[in-house]
Design a protein around this motif. Sequence first.
Motif, short mmCIF file in Angstrom:
data_model
loop_
_atom_site.label_atom_id
_atom_site.label_comp_id
_atom_site.label_asym_id
_atom_site.label_seq_id
_atom_site.Cartn_x
_atom_site.Cartn_y
_atom_site.Cartn_z
N TYR A 106 2.56 87.96 -19.61
CA TYR A 106 3.39 88.92 -18.88
C TYR A 106 4.07 89.82 -19.89
O TYR A 106 4.15 89.50 -21.08
CB TYR A 106 4.46 88.18 -18.05
CG TYR A 106 5.42 87.39 -18.90
CD1 TYR A 106 5.17 86.05 -19.22
CD2 TYR A 106 6.57 87.99 -19.45
CE1 TYR A 106 6.03 85.33 -20.03
CE2 TYR A 106 7.43 87.26 -20.26
CZ TYR A 106 7.16 85.93 -20.54
OH TYR A 106 8.00 85.23 -21.35
N HIS A 107 4.54 90.95 -19.42
CA HIS A 107 5.42 91.76 -20.25
C HIS A 107 6.34 92.56 -19.35
O HIS A 107 5.96 92.91 -18.24
CB HIS A 107 4.64 92.69 -21.19
CG HIS A 107 3.57 93.49 -20.53
ND1 HIS A 107 3.83 94.67 -19.88
CD2 HIS A 107 2.25 93.26 -20.41
CE1 HIS A 107 2.68 95.14 -19.40
NE2 HIS A 107 1.71 94.31 -19.69
N GLY A 108 7.55 92.82 -19.84
CA GLY A 108 8.48 93.55 -18.99
C GLY A 108 9.89 93.47 -19.52
O GLY A 108 10.15 92.91 -20.59
N ALA A 109 10.80 94.06 -18.76
CA ALA A 109 12.19 94.17 -19.18
C ALA A 109 12.96 92.88 -18.94
O ALA A 109 12.76 92.21 -17.93
CB ALA A 109 12.87 95.32 -18.44
N MET A 110 13.82 92.53 -19.90
CA MET A 110 14.72 91.39 -19.78
C MET A 110 16.15 91.93 -20.00
O MET A 110 16.33 92.97 -20.62
CB MET A 110 14.42 90.34 -20.84
CG MET A 110 12.97 89.91 -20.89
SD MET A 110 12.47 89.00 -19.42
CE MET A 110 10.70 89.19 -19.51
#
Length: 404
Positions: A106-110
């Motif tokens: 997965y990849h994305g904003a934290m």
Amino acid sequence: MIKSLRGMNDILNDEEYKRYTYFIQTATKVAKNYGFHFIETPILEETALFKRSVGESSDIVGKEMYQFTDKGGNDVCMRPEGTAGVVRAFIQNKLDRAGGVHRYFYHGAMFRYERPQKGRLRQFHQFGCESFGVASVYEDANMIMMVSDILKELGIGYRLQLNSLGDQNCMPQYRDALVSFIESVESEICEDCKRRKTTNPIRVLDCKNEQCQSLYANAPKLIDSLCEGCQSDFDTLKQILDDNEIAYETDTNLVRGLDYYSKTAFEFVSDNIGSQSAIAGGGRYDRLVEFLDGRATPAVGFAMGIERLLELIVMPQEKRSGYYLGAMDDAAVNFILKLAHQKRQTKKVTCEYKPKNLKNHLKGADKVHARFCCVIGSNELENNTIWIKDLEMKTEQTINIKDF
RNA sequence: GUGGGAUUAGCUCAGUUGGUUAGAGCACUAGUUUGUGGCACUGGGGGCCGCGAGUUCGAAUCUCGUAUCCCACCCCA
């Protein structure tokens, strides 16, 4: 002027978005080669998910969460890390009951409510992988090799730090031994360590205070307290890394900040990006699935901090590509646009709407890094031809429009 | 959350003891014969000097507040 919130940045500066997409492409490619597939989970989750997975004692849950009550009165939270959501999805879709092996990336904003500095943002991006259903330490090695491959492909140098945190057989015993040791020196240690003794005793080991460190030299070592299984797995892991020529250093004080880790813990660090030097971190979390009400499932994962990697990426040299179309007469502009529309079915095309002399068209084509500069002037318009120059080979030709 | 430094053009930065219309390099843009790119030359646009108060005849410059960034602590990716 309305500005973005503290610690929340746009990724659009000159090079940055190119680097960002290049990273995602590269990491995605490697993860797929390892048999992982893409998963997307929501940014907003029930707060309880993070409290139970990341752990109440961690700083993340204790003071860094973007937590609020929504209009329906639910206690919700912007995800501070990616693993919890993936595990929740895994359990919710009953994949723990299905058995077998499941590998996701997965990849994305934290989001973490922290004081920003270089390499630390309130909204940041992670790329991560999680593997469910494999108890073998080979999978741990696999994860480390994957991170190593991604970093190598991106031209990023690193140091790999390795530790074993033990499992439910040896960790609790060690923790008890450590706590009694801390109590024996409690009068001399710093305030932070006194607090850590109850919240997360393992953390005292990497206290920066010199006096504490000298006292802890005699503390029991986790690495000496591993049970037989943990010890042999740790040895196997090191052997595999040796065999695959991945350099590492064991760091007995490497304690990950999230409560769910057990056994293998690792961290990739860079010396070139300032004090926030961890670029990837991960480890095994065999108990987490059952903590979140799933059927016990061994699991291992890692996450990389994308912003921290961006400036370290060595970008491949950009090659000329695509077409630049320009007209030298007003009369040819509409025709140029039509040609561009056709050509774009298969190729990248930049189209200049203003008639210019040849020199300026060549300049324009050069500026957008086009491979071919294609121009139609009065001569070409009369003869139904188009002039094409290959800017790389420096060759030119005039061909019939039909053949373009 | 606690300390310290910084903030002037799109970017990197000059700006004297407070004194006229705030500068440079790079970038952008237009020209340098309607036919040959990267170079060069000549023009041009572009700044509420982070924001808000205060001191002063006068503030980019001094004082205070505030926001943001950077550094350290804490912690992490």
